[in-house]
Design a protein around this motif. Structure first.
Motif, mmCIF file in Angstrom:
data_model
loop_
_atom_site.group_PDB
_atom_site.id
_atom_site.type_symbol
_atom_site.label_atom_id
_atom_site.label_comp_id
_atom_site.label_asym_id
_atom_site.label_seq_id
_atom_site.Cartn_x
_atom_site.Cartn_y
_atom_site.Cartn_z
ATOM 1 N N VAL A 1 0.828 -1.207 0.000
ATOM 2 C CA VAL A 1 0.000 0.000 0.000
ATOM 3 C C VAL A 1 0.864 1.259 0.000
ATOM 4 O O VAL A 1 0.440 2.299 -0.515
ATOM 5 C CB VAL A 1 -1.000 0.002 1.174
ATOM 6 N N ILE A 2 2.078 1.188 0.540
ATOM 7 C CA ILE A 2 2.964 2.353 0.443
ATOM 8 C C ILE A 2 3.315 2.604 -1.022
ATOM 9 O O ILE A 2 3.237 3.736 -1.514
ATOM 10 C CB ILE A 2 4.237 2.152 1.289
ATOM 11 N N GLY A 3 3.705 1.543 -1.745
ATOM 12 C CA GLY A 3 4.013 1.692 -3.162
ATOM 13 C C GLY A 3 2.812 2.172 -3.959
ATOM 14 O O GLY A 3 2.936 3.032 -4.844
ATOM 15 N N PHE A 4 1.636 1.645 -3.654
ATOM 16 C CA PHE A 4 0.407 2.048 -4.336
ATOM 17 C C PHE A 4 0.121 3.521 -4.073
ATOM 18 O O PHE A 4 -0.260 4.269 -4.991
ATOM 19 C CB PHE A 4 -0.748 1.178 -3.844
ATOM 20 N N SER A 5 0.311 3.955 -2.840
ATOM 21 C CA SER A 5 0.053 5.357 -2.482
ATOM 22 C C SER A 5 1.013 6.291 -3.189
ATOM 23 O O SER A 5 0.631 7.396 -3.607
ATOM 24 C CB SER A 5 0.164 5.536 -0.965
ATOM 25 N N MET A 6 2.256 5.872 -3.358
ATOM 26 C CA MET A 6 3.223 6.694 -4.094
ATOM 27 C C MET A 6 2.754 6.932 -5.521
ATOM 28 O O MET A 6 2.891 8.036 -6.069
ATOM 29 C CB MET A 6 4.593 6.020 -4.066
ATOM 30 N N ARG A 7 2.162 5.910 -6.121
ATOM 31 C CA ARG A 7 1.645 6.068 -7.483
ATOM 32 C C ARG A 7 0.409 6.976 -7.500
ATOM 33 O O ARG A 7 0.196 7.733 -8.462
ATOM 34 C CB ARG A 7 1.321 4.693 -8.082
ATOM 35 N N LEU A 8 -0.391 6.924 -6.444
ATOM 36 C CA LEU A 8 -1.550 7.817 -6.364
ATOM 37 C C LEU A 8 -1.105 9.277 -6.313
ATOM 38 O O LEU A 8 -1.716 10.144 -6.945
ATOM 39 C CB LEU A 8 -2.382 7.491 -5.123
ATOM 40 N N PHE A 9 -0.057 9.559 -5.563
ATOM 41 C CA PHE A 9 0.456 10.926 -5.509
ATOM 42 C C PHE A 9 0.908 11.374 -6.894
ATOM 43 O O PHE A 9 0.687 12.525 -7.287
ATOM 44 C CB PHE A 9 1.632 11.021 -4.533
ATOM 45 N N ALA A 10 1.530 10.481 -7.641
ATOM 46 C CA ALA A 10 2.019 10.825 -8.978
ATOM 47 C C ALA A 10 0.862 11.151 -9.927
ATOM 48 O O ALA A 10 1.026 11.937 -10.861
ATOM 49 C CB ALA A 10 2.857 9.676 -9.537
ATOM 50 N N ASP A 11 -0.308 10.567 -9.671
ATOM 51 C CA ASP A 11 -1.473 10.791 -10.529
ATOM 52 C C ASP A 11 -2.263 12.043 -10.150
ATOM 53 O O ASP A 11 -3.185 12.433 -10.869
ATOM 54 C CB ASP A 11 -2.416 9.582 -10.458
ATOM 55 N N LEU A 12 -1.922 12.652 -9.017
ATOM 56 C CA LEU A 12 -2.671 13.812 -8.538
ATOM 57 C C LEU A 12 -2.326 15.041 -9.369
ATOM 58 O O LEU A 12 -1.149 15.398 -9.511
ATOM 59 C CB LEU A 12 -2.349 14.049 -7.061
ATOM 60 N N ALA A 13 -3.347 15.702 -9.920
ATOM 61 C CA ALA A 13 -3.112 16.866 -10.777
ATOM 62 C C ALA A 13 -2.615 18.065 -9.974
ATOM 63 O O ALA A 13 -1.764 18.827 -10.442
ATOM 64 C CB ALA A 13 -4.389 17.225 -11.524
ATOM 65 N N ASP A 14 -3.136 18.253 -8.778
ATOM 66 C CA ASP A 14 -2.726 19.382 -7.944
ATOM 67 C C ASP A 14 -1.341 19.151 -7.344
ATOM 68 O O ASP A 14 -0.865 18.016 -7.257
ATOM 69 C CB ASP A 14 -3.737 19.584 -6.805
ATOM 70 N N ARG A 15 -0.721 20.255 -6.896
ATOM 71 C CA ARG A 15 0.608 20.185 -6.289
ATOM 72 C C ARG A 15 0.482 20.475 -4.787
ATOM 73 O O ARG A 15 0.247 21.618 -4.397
ATOM 74 C CB ARG A 15 1.564 21.180 -6.945
ATOM 75 N N PRO A 16 0.645 19.456 -3.933
ATOM 76 C CA PRO A 16 0.514 19.667 -2.495
ATOM 77 C C PRO A 16 1.811 20.144 -1.855
ATOM 78 O O PRO A 16 2.914 19.781 -2.304
ATOM 79 C CB PRO A 16 0.147 18.270 -1.986
ATOM 80 N N ALA A 17 1.676 20.917 -0.789
ATOM 81 C CA ALA A 17 2.851 21.318 -0.013
ATOM 82 C C ALA A 17 3.403 20.132 0.760
ATOM 83 O O ALA A 17 4.613 20.035 0.970
ATOM 84 C CB ALA A 17 2.481 22.450 0.942
ATOM 85 N N ARG A 18 2.504 19.216 1.176
ATOM 86 C CA ARG A 18 2.920 18.018 1.904
ATOM 87 C C ARG A 18 2.169 16.812 1.363
ATOM 88 O O ARG A 18 1.019 16.924 0.940
ATOM 89 C CB ARG A 18 2.625 18.158 3.405
ATOM 90 N N ARG A 19 2.844 15.645 1.407
ATOM 91 C CA ARG A 19 2.209 14.378 1.022
ATOM 92 C C ARG A 19 2.325 13.418 2.206
ATOM 93 O O ARG A 19 3.428 13.179 2.711
ATOM 94 C CB ARG A 19 2.897 13.776 -0.208
ATOM 95 N N VAL A 20 1.193 12.890 2.620
ATOM 96 C CA VAL A 20 1.157 12.038 3.815
ATOM 97 C C VAL A 20 0.358 10.774 3.526
ATOM 98 O O VAL A 20 -0.716 10.834 2.919
ATOM 99 C CB VAL A 20 0.519 12.782 5.009
ATOM 100 N N ILE A 21 0.899 9.631 3.980
ATOM 101 C CA ILE A 21 0.163 8.356 3.949
ATOM 102 C C ILE A 21 -0.192 8.002 5.387
ATOM 103 O O ILE A 21 0.685 7.899 6.250
ATOM 104 C CB ILE A 21 1.014 7.229 3.333
ATOM 105 N N ASP A 22 -1.460 7.825 5.647
ATOM 106 C CA ASP A 22 -1.974 7.484 6.974
ATOM 107 C C ASP A 22 -2.340 5.998 6.938
ATOM 108 O O ASP A 22 -3.354 5.611 6.364
ATOM 109 C CB ASP A 22 -3.201 8.354 7.265
#
Length: 268
Positions: free
Chosen positions: A127-148
């Motif tokens: 799920v960590i690897g999957f979440s990293m790919r989700l961040f890559a697909d996000l159109a917006d640019r976040p100041a922080r990226r967090v996996i809970d």
């Protein structure tokens, strides 16, 4: 073309290119948050129900609404993912931009509509690897990226959890943990030192923290506290355990092999 006009044109072109690059690099979200929820076979139905309700109530909560609007941009993006084995991740609610109470309540309502399911093994690394790919697909640019990440057992499937955790941290991602250790809501995969395991093997990155959950009635308050802290940003001191010996980050894999060996010996 005269040199003066050529220089002016080149200067204008460079200015436009530079301005575009700056605009492209500007953040549009205070936070991108992946809520990664364990639905492996070790999770009892009562655990799953309490966990889901906790996240629903958190995003209905006025303190959470206020925390979002107090951010520098007043906007976050959240997605809710259920996970189990290395190749078993399901996005229940896709990336949703939340910029106020209405959007937060819509996110909670969408989550409530989704059925609760149960799957197989436990792959935190997956799920960590999957979440990293989700961040890559996000159109917006976040100041922080967090996996809970919330769960009730150690990694026992897929890549080694510490290796994938370190990859995520190297990319600037923070991983927080919610180890669930509720007596009476556990299965044969009960793991008494799960809090230490999460502290040593799972969480990482700037301001990373975890909050162990040890009583069933703590689900609403602990989940809300955790979400509030993730929205607000890194606190002054991480809520982790460091005393005593370091956890064995391969304990889940070792235990799975033992279980499989016992099953093999019992076969005719």
């Amino acid at each position: 073309m005269p040199r003066r006009r050529l220089g002016a044109c080149l200067g204008l072109t460079l200015a436009c290119l530079w301005g575009g690059a700056v605009a492209a690099s500007e953040t549009t979200l205070d936070l991108a948050l992946v809520l990664a929820v364990d639905v492996s076979s070790s999770m009892a139905p009562a655990e799953q129900s309490l966990q889901r309700s906790g996240f629903i109530e958190a995003f209905r909560s006025p303190p959470v609404h206020k925390a979002i609007t107090r951010g520098a941009l007043g906007r976050i993006a959240v997605t809710y993912v259920e996970w189990s084995g290395a190749d078993e991740q399901t996005v229940l609610v896709p990336w949703t931009v939340i910029d106020g109470p209405d959007a937060a309540r819509t996110f909670a309502s969408e989550l409530k509509r989704q059925p609760i399911r149960q799957a197989g093994l436990t792959s935190i690394s997956g799920v960590i690897g999957f979440s990293m790919r989700l961040f890559a697909d996000l159109a917006d640019r976040p100041a922080r990226r967090v996996i809970d990440i919330s769960g009730d057992g150690p990694n026992n499937d897929g890549p080694k959890v510490r290796h994938v955790r370190d990859q995520a941290v190297a990319e600037g991602i923070t991983i927080n943990g919610l180890p669930i250790q509720v007596p009476g809501l556990v299965s044969a995969w009960e793991f008494g030192d799960l809090d230490r395991y999460y502290a040593d093997c799972v969480i990482g990155g700037a301001g990373a923290f975890m909050i162990p959950l040890r009583q069933a009635d703590q689900f609403p308050s602990v989940i809300k506290t955790k979400v509030l802290r993730e929205i607000a940003g890194p606190g002054p001191s991480p809520l982790v355990l460091h005393a005593g010996a370091q956890a064995d980050c391969l304990t889940g894999e070792k235990r799975r092999k033992e279980e499989e060996a016992w099953e093999g010996e019992g076969s005719p």
